[in-house]
Write a protein that holds these residues in place. Structure first.
Motif, PDB file in Angstrom:
ATOM      1  N   UNK A 190       0.838  -1.217   0.000  1.00 41.88           N
ATOM      2  CA  UNK A 190       0.000   0.000   0.000  1.00 41.88           C
ATOM      3  C   UNK A 190       0.865   1.257   0.000  1.00 41.88           C
ATOM      4  N   UNK A 191       2.155   1.080   0.339  1.00 44.11           N
ATOM      5  CA  UNK A 191       3.096   2.197   0.306  1.00 44.11           C
ATOM      6  C   UNK A 191       4.365   1.767  -0.414  1.00 44.11           C
ATOM      7  N   UNK A 192       5.211   2.764  -0.697  1.00 45.32           N
ATOM      8  CA  UNK A 192       6.494   2.522  -1.347  1.00 45.32           C
ATOM      9  C   UNK A 192       7.501   3.514  -0.759  1.00 45.32           C
ATOM     10  N   UNK A 193       8.750   3.072  -0.610  1.00 47.22           N
ATOM     11  CA  UNK A 193       9.803   3.940  -0.094  1.00 47.22           C
ATOM     12  C   UNK A 193      10.601   4.487  -1.269  1.00 47.22           C
ATOM     13  N   UNK A 194      10.520   5.804  -1.476  1.00 45.57           N
ATOM     14  CA  UNK A 194      11.269   6.462  -2.541  1.00 45.57           C
ATOM     15  C   UNK A 194      12.282   7.410  -1.922  1.00 45.57           C
ATOM     16  N   UNK A 195      13.549   7.015  -2.001  1.00 44.42           N
ATOM     17  CA  UNK A 195      14.641   7.841  -1.466  1.00 44.42           C
ATOM     18  C   UNK A 195      14.399   8.213  -0.013  1.00 44.42           C
ATOM     19  N   UNK A 196      13.961   7.230   0.776  1.00 45.61           N
ATOM     20  CA  UNK A 196      13.757   7.433   2.202  1.00 45.61           C
ATOM     21  C   UNK A 196      12.445   8.096   2.566  1.00 45.61           C
ATOM     22  N   UNK A 197      11.602   8.331   1.596  1.00 44.57           N
ATOM     23  CA  UNK A 197      10.318   8.980   1.858  1.00 44.57           C
ATOM     24  C   UNK A 197       9.183   8.012   1.541  1.00 44.57           C
ATOM     25  N   UNK A 198       8.286   7.813   2.493  1.00 44.65           N
ATOM     26  CA  UNK A 198       7.171   6.905   2.282  1.00 44.65           C
ATOM     27  C   UNK A 198       6.082   7.584   1.451  1.00 44.65           C
ATOM     28  N   UNK A 199       5.648   6.888   0.404  1.00 46.25           N
ATOM     29  CA  UNK A 199       4.573   7.393  -0.457  1.00 46.25           C
ATOM     30  C   UNK A 199       3.475   6.339  -0.534  1.00 46.25           C
ATOM     31  N   UNK A 200       2.249   6.782  -0.649  1.00 42.68           N
ATOM     32  CA  UNK A 200       1.163   5.861  -0.949  1.00 42.68           C
ATOM     33  C   UNK A 200       1.371   5.314  -2.356  1.00 42.68           C
ATOM     34  N   UNK A 201       1.092   4.031  -2.540  1.00 40.31           N
ATOM     35  CA  UNK A 201       1.358   3.359  -3.815  1.00 40.31           C
ATOM     36  C   UNK A 201       0.041   2.975  -4.478  1.00 40.31           C
ATOM     37  N   UNK A 202      -0.267   3.653  -5.581  1.00 36.43           N
ATOM     38  CA  UNK A 202      -1.467   3.350  -6.359  1.00 36.43           C
ATOM     39  C   UNK A 202      -1.044   2.966  -7.775  1.00 36.43           C
ATOM     40  N   UNK A 203      -0.285   1.892  -7.868  1.00 36.61           N
ATOM     41  CA  UNK A 203       0.247   1.439  -9.141  1.00 36.61           C
ATOM     42  C   UNK A 203       0.344  -0.082  -9.107  1.00 36.61           C
ATOM     43  N   UNK A 204       1.001  -0.648 -10.115  1.00 34.27           N
ATOM     44  CA  UNK A 204       1.233  -2.085 -10.138  1.00 34.27           C
ATOM     45  C   UNK A 204       0.015  -2.882 -10.566  1.00 34.27           C
ATOM     46  N   UNK A 205       0.141  -4.208 -10.491  1.00 34.94           N
ATOM     47  CA  UNK A 205      -0.941  -5.106 -10.900  1.00 34.94           C
ATOM     48  C   UNK A 205      -1.273  -6.140  -9.818  1.00 34.94           C
ATOM     49  N   UNK A 206      -0.754  -5.950  -8.614  1.00 33.64           N
ATOM     50  CA  UNK A 206      -1.066  -6.872  -7.520  1.00 33.64           C
ATOM     51  C   UNK A 206      -2.400  -6.454  -6.899  1.00 33.64           C
ATOM     52  N   UNK A 207      -3.457  -6.625  -7.682  1.00 25.33           N
ATOM     53  CA  UNK A 207      -4.764  -6.081  -7.319  1.00 25.33           C
ATOM     54  C   UNK A 207      -5.274  -6.604  -5.977  1.00 25.33           C
TER      55      UNK A 207
END
Length: 353
Positions: free
Chosen positions: A13-30
């Motif tokens: 549900x989240x992703x770590x981008x350069x040490x910053x947590x972001x909500x993840x609304x991508x991918x295909x793991x529905x």
């Protein structure tokens, strides 16, 4: 052009981008199976019994019973007569296509048909809408120079979130042998009753043989692919050198799948609730193109990617299927998202309610 990020963890549900947590609304793991703790526990059990990989041919002189057990369960789930698993969705499509090509069948392709069911690395696909193409299809079939025709299409258009009607199957000529080959990679697990896929939406015709292929690495969360068809067809495909020479998907995953009925049911219900929550925020907005109860929300506004990223929300936006294609920007909802995640996304798009 969007930036390519390199990360060291699997998004959920989240992703770590350069040490910053972001909500993840991508991918295909529905369904979020890849990050589901209960499924991973079953997978560890499966690895204890079957190890990490099975490198032998499925046609060897000893065979693992788990493949037949899982294939029977997959067929029941997808409302198909039988199922055959392989190591990827791409291989599922190509195993079928190579078997059909060897019989000199003629192919007719629908718009945006997935490369997994292409006859060759480059094809010129129809450029009109799916509905316009379908209206021409009976004439295309009648004009074909081969007696047996293969119609190769996707179950849905997941790139642009466009639903496909299969009512045109009723209009196909009844004096020709037809194989309808459908790639359901982005439908299996998320459309149809309980996520069973496209099967129930396709009319049955006595002269139309239905073969459905799908990646199991999308909603189903497993590294493999599957072919659904009647037993006679699957037995013929299994006897090909193409199938016999390929290593199968890891059996530990199929062990986990056979014990994960409740996991999939619960994930499907959570996904549906999340989709409907976001649909309520979208309302009648013209910002998105969207199939009701489907996790993909497509937009022509590619700038939405950078705008959301600036607010720590990561969405899908890159050229596909080839690097020269126009970027495809879409929001993808999954079963791992919490209600507050959906609300935060809605607030960034439409303001606080």
């Amino acid at each position: 052009m969007t930036e390519n990020f390199k990360i060291d963890q699997l998004p959920g549900r989240t992703i770590d981008l350069d040490g910053q947590e972001c909500l993840f609304f991508s991918g295909t793991s529905y369904l979020g199976i890849a990050q589901n703790a209960h499924f991973r526990a079953l997978l560890i059990e499966g690895m204890g019994q079957y190890g990490t990989v099975f490198g032998s041919s499925r046609n060897g002189n000893f065979q693992l019973r788990i493949y037949e057990e899982a294939e029977a369960k997959l067929a029941e789930f997808a409302r198909a007569e039988a199922a055959l698993t392989v190591s990827s969705g791409m291989l599922a499509g190509q195993a079928v296509v190579n078997w059909l090509k060897a019989q000199d069948f003629g192919f007719i392709y629908g718009p945006n048909a997935h490369p997994a069911i292409w006859q060759e690395p480059t094809l010129t696909l129809p450029q009109q809408s799916f509905d316009a193409w379908a209206r021409q299809l009976p004439g295309l079939v009648s004009a074909a120079t081969t007696q047996h025709i293969v119609i190769a299409v996707n179950a849905v258009d997941a790139l642009f979130s466009i639903d496909y009607s299969f009512d045109w199957v009723h209009q196909l000529p009844d004096n020709q042998e037809i194989t309808l080959l459908v790639d359901d990679s982005h439908g299996l697990g998320v459309i149809g009753p309980g996520g069973s896929g496209i099967r129930d939406r396709i009319p049955v015709r006595p002269n139309v043989r239905l073969i459905i292929t799908a990646s199991l690495a999308k909603a189903m969360g497993m590294p493999g692919g599957v072919i659904f068809a009647n037993s006679e067809t699957l037995n013929a495909i299994r006897r090909t050198a193409f199938f016999g020479a390929c290593s199968p998907m890891p059996p530990a995953y199929l062990y986990a799948y056979c014990r994960a009925t409740e996991i999939y049911r619960s994930a499907f219900e959570r996904l549906l609730a999340n989709i409907r929550r976001f649909e309520n925020r979208v309302g009648h907005s013209d910002l998105f193109q969207h199939i009701p109860d489907y996790p993909v929300f497509y937009t022509v506004q590619d700038r939405l990617y950078s705008s959301l990223l600036a607010n720590r929300i990561f969405v899908y936006s890159f050229a596909y299927p080839s690097p020269t294609d126009k970027p495809n920007t879409r929001i993808v909802i999954n079963a791992l998202h919490q209600p507050e995640d959906i609300e935060q996304l809605g607030d960034q798009l439409y303001g606080k309610t």
